[in-house]
Structure formats: C-alpha cells, structure tokens
Scaffold this active site. Structure first.
Site, PDB file in Angstrom:
ATOM      1  N   ARG A 300       0.817  -1.218   0.000  1.00  0.00           N
ATOM      2  CA  ARG A 300       0.000   0.000   0.000  1.00  0.00           C
ATOM      3  C   ARG A 300       0.854   1.273   0.000  1.00  0.00           C
ATOM      4  O   ARG A 300       0.379   2.338  -0.335  1.00  0.00           O
ATOM      5  CB  ARG A 300      -0.923  -0.052   1.231  1.00  0.00           C
ATOM      6  N   LYS A 301       2.108   1.128   0.383  1.00  0.00           N
ATOM      7  CA  LYS A 301       3.033   2.285   0.470  1.00  0.00           C
ATOM      8  C   LYS A 301       2.364   3.477   1.141  1.00  0.00           C
ATOM      9  O   LYS A 301       2.255   4.572   0.579  1.00  0.00           O
ATOM     10  CB  LYS A 301       3.581   2.667  -0.904  1.00  0.00           C
TER      11      LYS A 301
END
Ligand code: S5P
Length: 471
Positions: A300-301
């Site tokens: 998802r960073k």
C-alpha cells in the site's frame, strides 16, 4: 638482539612515537578509555616498521604455510607488504569499498578458490575489522582461518574471532605491553592498574555480516514475529521468491496463486488495482496462504500523517489491517506513521516493510533519507519486518529482511523507469533476502514454470551466498 629484547624495544618505541598514549580518551563510539592506540603513525618511522616486520616474521610468518598474506586496510597494509617481500609470499589486497566501475572485485591479486590466506592486523579490540576482511576473503572462496596481530586489547576479540573459526596470534596482549612500560618506568603502576580495571569492562560484540547467515539462524535473531515467520517459511519451503501479483481480476489472481503457491514465500498485492474486489476474494486468498504456507504483503506504500494512515489501514473498502500480514510504508512523513501503525496492528505477528530505497530510476530518495529511515526503524523493533531496499549496505541488523523488487532473469528496464537486476546481482552482490518478481512471472507464457525457474535460480544464489564461497 633476541626476540624478547626486540619485543621490549618495540613496546618502548611505540610509546616514544605516541602510537600508544595514556590519559582520558573517548572512543568513536563514545566510550571512555585510559589508553589509546594509533598505529597509523608507524609509517613515519622506518626503524619501527622494520622491527615490527622482523618480529611478526619470526613469530608467525616464517613457518606459516598459507598461500597468501592479506593486511586489514589501512594500517596493516604496509606491514603486510613488508612481510610479503620478506617471506616471498604472495599478498592480496582487500578493498574497503567495491569499485563502482570495472570488475567490482573486493580482493585484488591472483589467487584460486581454496587457497589459504593469513590475515595481518595491527590492533584487535572486538575483532570486527578482522572479520570484515575474513568475510570478503571467504566470499572469494579463500580459506581465511588465521590472523596475526600486533596488539590484542583483550576485550573479547580473540573469542569473537574463534567463534567465527579464525585463530588469532598476537605479538602483545595489552597486559604484556603495559607490564613492559611499567617495568621501564614509562608509566606508573597506578596507570597500569587503571588500564587493567578498564579491561574488565564489557565490550560490544561484532555483528556477523547478515548476508552470510542462513535464514533459520536469522529467524532466531529477529524481534518482529512476521519476520520470524518469513525466515522460517523460506528455510522450510526453500524459496525466497515473493510473487507480486499485479493483476486486476480477482479470479486471475486466485488462479495464479493456486498454481504457484508452493513455490513462493510471500504474495504481494496492490489491492486497489483489483476491479472486482470482494470480501470473498480475501477469504479465498487467505485460505491459499494457509494451504501453501506463505504470507501476504499489501504493497500500500502508506505515506500520510499518522491519523490518516490508521484510518487507511483499518477502515474503508479494503480493511487492510484485517488480512495483510505485512504492509509497505514510506518513512517520508516521519515517526508518526510508525506510531500509528504500531497502535493499529491488532495481530502481534503483523509487520511493516519500510521503504528505504526504490528500484525506479530518477527517484528522489537520497543516501541521507535512507540512513534516517533505518535509524527511525530502530525505534520500533517489534513493528519492523524489514526494508524495501536495493543495497546490502543499507542496514546491518540480521533480524531484519531485505525485500528487493526490480528483478528479472536479464537486466533491463521497462518504459516507465523500472530498473531490473538479475537474481545473481541482487542476492550475491546487493544482499537481497526476499526477491520480488512481478511481470517476470505474471506476464510469462507459463507463469507456473517461470515461477519454478525463478525460485530455483534465486535459491541457488542464496545457497551460494551462505556457503561463503562467492566467486
Ligand atoms: O522500489 C520499489 C518498491 C516496490 S514495492 N520498486 C517496485 O517495483 N516495487 C513494487 O514491486 C512495484 O509496485 C511492483 O508491484 C513490483 C515490481 O513489479 P515488476 O513487474 O516490475 O517486477
């Protein structure tokens, strides 16, 4: 002059040229010490150089059967050179940094895998400098099992070297040097006592190069439970391949994972690219994870303020926190993001892969940013599983995992800046522990057989790396 007189002579010379000093000193690591050595100055005193090389030659080189000599850079280099000429024994030179051009060799000189090499060093405290040289020589297939030292500070170095199968011989121990100086009235008995007391204090244990340790050992060294699980899965399934399943149909993803599940240690998702996402997809993916024993990483960073990230992690359509074993996180917003995730992670065996570097060209991450990221991670030992990064120098802790994307069988680039390195490069040179492959498998004609090729290639590289025999 006999050997013992020469040794006394050397002790007095080292004192006279200020290579050994007494007083109140603070070391680089902030520890106070009543004695300080700086043998770098000996190059200015040819008669001291001669005395040292005579003594070392008599003491340990004359009858030594090693094929080569190698000095630990830098102070011991000129000493090794003198000994090499005197003993007519070939010398090897270990670089401190690999060249950024040409052969990238860490060891210069002519040698064959299996040759023996005697290490020369000036002063040993914990033994870590000698071990760095030993590691590099062993990676080249050389046997580096003996070291001769001018001075053993008697602070754990001998034991640490022994536990890494290196036998150490020293001209002086600190105790012996001090007793010579006291006997010749160079220092008072009180100073001698102060040094002896100081020697009783504890010392730091050197860290063994993490990339030489097998995953099962590293499983015991981690403080994050997801990392422990991953190391154990890799060791049991004999795979360090993470499949980046960057497809947009839930059915396609599940079909692919069903086919390759047995060959991977982790599935990496981008949950927000799936067009027909449903809770059912998660249930099915979780049961495949159970069936094939792999972990799930949602890539998802996260990169927002702590409060927003807690919501993004646990709420919304995807409820990432309910199913992802690990997530990827940018360090850009600072510690708040880690505080938020630390509080939100409901399962104790979840974890964070922190982005310390990126694979794409032109990215704005600087060495300072990377260093600050690694420092920030150290404050959250139970949360951090490892780093998304490209280089082995990025971090040292053997309990953390180096997660490296941008890998295909041939080095290449895509047309949007992604840079691909080969399995050999990322594992043997760059220190990757888990290797992420996306399109290299997903876009192949037969992803299943391609996954097997990647798994076998990557595992071979890892096996070679931990055998210590990197050619
Ligand atoms: O620096 C990075 C970090 C990541 S997580 N570079 C990357 O490429 N990734 C991810 O790894 C990227 O988002 C993609 O999902 C995967 C690489 O895919 P491939 O098809 O290029 O192998």
């Amino acid at each position: 002059m006999d050997y013992d007189t020469k040794l006394e002579d050397l002790a007095l010379s080292l004192f006279n040229i200020d290579a050994v000093k007494f007083g109140d000193f603070t070391t680089k690591s902030g520890i106070k010490t009543p004695v300080y050595f700086d043998l770098r100055v000996i190059v200015s005193y040819p008669e001291v150089m001669e005395l040292i090389s005579d003594l070392l030659y008599e003491f340990a080189v004359k009858d030594n059967k090693s094929n080569h000599l190698c000095g630990v850079p830098y102070t011991a280099l000129p000493i090794a050179t003198l000994l090499s000429v005197k003993a007519k024994k070939s010398m090897l030179m270990r670089r401190k940094e690999a060249k950024s051009y040409g052969t990238k060799k860490m060891v210069e000189g002519h040698y064959n895998s299996g040759d023996t090499c005697l290490i020369i060093e000036d002063v040993v405290t914990s033994g870590s400098s000698v071990l760095e040289t030993v590691n590099d020589l062993r990676k080249e297939g050389l046997n580096a099992d003996e070291a001769i030292i001018i001075l053993d500070r008697e602070q754990g170095g001998r034991k640490n070297l022994e536990s890494n199968s290196v036998k150490m011989k020293s001209l002086f121990t600190m105790t012996k040097l001090i007793s010579i100086l006291v006997a010749h009235n160079k220092i008072t008995p009180q100073v001698g006592m102060d040094v002896a007391n100081y020697l009783q204090s504890p010392v730091t244990i050197p860290v063994i190069d993490r990339i030489l340790l097998p995953y099962e050992k590293r499983a015991e060294m981690t403080t994050n439970l997801a990392a422990k699980q991953l190391f154990n899965i890799m060791a049991t399934k004999k795979t360090n391949l993470c499949l980046s399943v960057d497809l947009t149909s839930a059915t396609d993803i599940l079909n692919l994972v069903e086919k390759v599940g047995e060959h991977i240690c982790m599935v990496k998702t981008h949950i927000d690219i799936i067009e027909d996402f449903s809770d059912n997809f998660i249930t099915n993916l979780k049961s495949l994870a159970q069936k094939f024993n792999f972990l799930i990483l949602e890539d998802r960073k996260f990169a927002d303020i702590g409060n927003t990230v807690s919501l993004q992690y646990s709420k919304g359509l995807y409820k990432v926190g309910q199913w992802a074993d690990c997530v990827t996180v940018h360090s850009l917003p600072g510690e708040g993001i880690l505080k938020a995730l630390n509080a939100s992670m409901n399962e104790i065996n979840q974890g964070v892969f922190l982005l310390a570097e990126m694979s794409c060209e032109g990215n704005l991450i600087t060495p300072d940013y990377t260093e600050a990221t690694v420092k920030m991670a150290a404050k959250y030992p139970n949360l951090i599983t490892g780093f998304v990064c490209q280089k082995k120098e990025t971090f040292k802790d053997p309990g953390l995992i180096q997660f490296t994307p941008g890998v295909q069988l041939e080095s290449s680039k895509d047309n949007l800046g992604q840079v691909y390195n080969t399995p050999e490069k990322v594992i043997l040179e760059n220190g990757a522990d888990i290797v992420v492959v996306g399109r290299g498998i997903v876009a192949a004609k037969s992803p299943e057989s391609q996954a097997v090729i990647y798994k076998d290639t990557l595992w071979k590289c890892y096996a070679k790396r931990v055998s210590g025999k990197i050619e």
